[in-house]
Design a protein around this motif. Structure first.
Motif, PDB file in Angstrom:
ATOM      1  N   CYS A   1      12.842   3.993  14.684  1.00 26.73           N
ATOM      2  CA  CYS A   1      12.349   3.502  15.871  1.00 26.73           C
ATOM      3  C   CYS A   1      11.754   4.720  16.926  1.00 26.73           C
ATOM      4  O   CYS A   1      10.860   5.380  16.672  1.00 26.73           O
ATOM      5  CB  CYS A   1      13.048   2.347  16.376  1.00 26.73           C
ATOM      6  SG  CYS A   1      12.217   1.188  17.379  1.00 26.73           S
TER       7      CYS A   1
ATOM      8  N   HIS B   1       4.776  -7.239  16.896  1.00 30.41           N
ATOM      9  CA  HIS B   1       5.668  -6.299  16.391  1.00 30.41           C
ATOM     10  C   HIS B   1       6.986  -6.348  17.264  1.00 30.41           C
ATOM     11  O   HIS B   1       7.874  -5.416  16.918  1.00 30.41           O
ATOM     12  CB  HIS B   1       4.962  -4.861  16.695  1.00 30.41           C
ATOM     13  CG  HIS B   1       3.867  -4.566  15.821  1.00 30.41           C
ATOM     14  ND1 HIS B   1       4.015  -3.880  14.563  1.00 30.41           N
ATOM     15  CD2 HIS B   1       2.584  -4.934  15.915  1.00 30.41           C
ATOM     16  CE1 HIS B   1       2.969  -3.796  13.961  1.00 30.41           C
ATOM     17  NE2 HIS B   1       2.166  -4.557  14.882  1.00 30.41           N
TER      18      HIS B   1
ATOM     19  N   SER C   1      10.815  -6.096  13.135  1.00 31.83           N
ATOM     20  CA  SER C   1      10.077  -5.297  14.031  1.00 31.83           C
ATOM     21  C   SER C   1      10.366  -5.331  15.390  1.00 31.83           C
ATOM     22  O   SER C   1      10.721  -6.617  16.032  1.00 31.83           O
ATOM     23  CB  SER C   1       8.652  -5.808  13.794  1.00 31.83           C
ATOM     24  OG  SER C   1       7.519  -5.002  14.548  1.00 31.83           O
TER      25      SER C   1
ATOM     26  N   GLU D   1       3.992   2.710  10.275  1.00 34.24           N
ATOM     27  CA  GLU D   1       5.380   2.179  10.021  1.00 34.24           C
ATOM     28  C   GLU D   1       6.421   3.365   9.384  1.00 34.24           C
ATOM     29  O   GLU D   1       7.503   3.186   9.488  1.00 34.24           O
ATOM     30  CB  GLU D   1       5.515   0.935   9.368  1.00 34.24           C
ATOM     31  CG  GLU D   1       4.830  -0.248  10.140  1.00 34.24           C
ATOM     32  CD  GLU D   1       5.524  -0.707  11.220  1.00 34.24           C
ATOM     33  OE1 GLU D   1       6.995  -0.631  11.155  1.00 34.24           O
ATOM     34  OE2 GLU D   1       5.125  -1.547  11.860  1.00 34.24           O
TER      35      GLU D   1
ATOM     36  N   PHE E   1      10.373   0.679  11.938  1.00 35.15           N
ATOM     37  CA  PHE E   1      11.507  -0.663  11.963  1.00 35.15           C
ATOM     38  C   PHE E   1      12.580  -0.306  12.045  1.00 35.15           C
ATOM     39  O   PHE E   1      13.193   0.917  11.999  1.00 35.15           O
ATOM     40  CB  PHE E   1      11.104  -1.356  10.823  1.00 35.15           C
ATOM     41  CG  PHE E   1      11.052  -0.711   9.385  1.00 35.15           C
ATOM     42  CD1 PHE E   1      12.167  -0.707   8.507  1.00 35.15           C
ATOM     43  CD2 PHE E   1       9.918  -0.213   9.060  1.00 35.15           C
ATOM     44  CE1 PHE E   1      12.024  -0.005   7.363  1.00 35.15           C
ATOM     45  CE2 PHE E   1       9.631   0.495   7.926  1.00 35.15           C
ATOM     46  CZ  PHE E   1      10.907   0.584   7.149  1.00 35.15           C
TER      47      PHE E   1
END
Length: 245
Positions: free
Chosen positions: A115, A143, A177, A202, A217
Motif C-alpha cells: 500500500c 478502490h 482495496s 496494483e 492492496f
C-alpha cells in the motif's frame, strides 16, 4: 532451521485520552506480524527514527524488509504541490522509509512493500503519484471498500512472467482495496506487473533488483482467508531465508 528476521517499518500512535495523553507509541498492525510468523519468519518492528546510523545497523541484522501502510506521501517528495484530495501527510515517516529502502537495497535483501510502501518504492525510484483517485480520469472502480478489511473486493490482473504470478500460481487475484492514492509515472528500475480492471497500478517489481515486489492492496489483511496471500508471504520468507544462507 533458523527463521529469517524480517523488519517491518513502524509507525507511531499518540494516546488521545486517559492517563497517558500525548504518549507516543511505536507500533505496526498485527496483521503484518501474523503474516510473517505464519509463513516461517521472525517479525521485527522497526521504530521510526531519522538516525541513519541506527537504520543502517538495524538493516544489517535483517534478512528481509516489509514496508507497511500508513499516511499519504508528501507531494513535494515527487516534485508536486499539495492538491485538493490529499489527506494527512507525515514527511518524517517518508524520510524514514526512504532511509530503510536505501539501506536494504545496499544490502540487497528481499523487499515486500504494501500500500503506502508500494507508493514509497515508486517515489524513491523517481516516480510520481496521483494524489487522489479523482485525478486519474481512467479510474472508475471503487478502490476504498470501506468494509471488512480482509474481504476480496476487486479483480487484479497479473503479468504471467512476474514474480507475483509465479509465487501465487495465478495471473488473477481478487484482492481487497484500501487506498485513495496510486502510482502515476512509474519509477526507474521498476515495471508494472499487476493492474485493476480500470488500469490502476496494483503491483510493481524491480527490473534489476534481486527481489522486490510491491502491492497496492493489503495481502496481510487477507492472510487467513486467501491462499494467494499465504503463497506471497511464503515466497517472501523463502527468499529471505536464501539471503540468510
Amino acid at each position: 532451521m533458523k527463521r529469517p528476521f524480517i523488519g517491518i517499518s513502524g509507525s507511531q500512535l499518540r494516546d488521545d485520552h486517559g492517563s497517558f495523553v500525548e504518549l507516543q507509541r511505536s507500533y505496526v498492525n498485527q496483521d503484518y506480524v501474523r503474516s510473517i510468523e505464519s509463513q516461517g519468519g521472525v517479525p521485527v518492528i522497526i521504530p521510526l527514527t531519522l538516525d541513519e546510523e541506527v537504520i543502517v545497523e538495524t538493516i544489517s541484522r535483517l534478512d528481509g524488509l516489509l514496508l507497511s501502510g500508513g499516511h499519504d506521501i508528501f507531494p513535494l517528495n515527487y516534485g508536486e504541490e499539495p492538491l485538493q484530495g490529499l489527506e494527512e501527510v507525515w514527511p518524517e515517516r517518508d524520510q524514514f522509509d526512504f532511509m530503510l529502502l536505501k539501506a536494504a537495497m545496499e544490502k540487497e535483501i528481499p523487499i515486500l512493500a504494501i500500500c503506502r510502501g508500494h507508493q514509497i518504492v515508486n517515489v524513491y525510484m523517481g516516480g510520481t503519484l496521483y494524489q487522489d483517485l479523482k485525478y486519474d480520469t481512467n479510474c472508475t472502480l471503487k478502490h476504498v471498500q470501506n468494509q471488512t478489511p480482509s474481504m476480496a473486493f476487486h479483480t487484479v490482473d497479473i503479468e504471467a512472467d512476474s514474480k507475483l504470478a509465479q509465487l501465487i500460481g495465478n495471473t488473477r487475484w481478487v484482492t481487497n482495496s484500501h487506498h485513495h492514492q496510486m502510482v502515476h509515472r512509474v519509477g526507474e528500475g521498476l515495471k508494472v506487473t499487476a493492474v485493476a480492471k480500470d488500469g490502476v497500478v496494483e503491483g510493481l517489481e524491480g527490473t534489476e533488483y534481486p527481489w522486490l515486489v510491491t502491492c497496492q492492496f493489503h495481502p496481510e489483511m487477507m492472510i487467513n482467508r486467501s491462499s494467494e496471500a499465504k503463497l506471497l508471504f511464503k515466497g517472501f520468507i523463502e527468499a529471505a531465508s536464501t539471503v540468510m544462507g
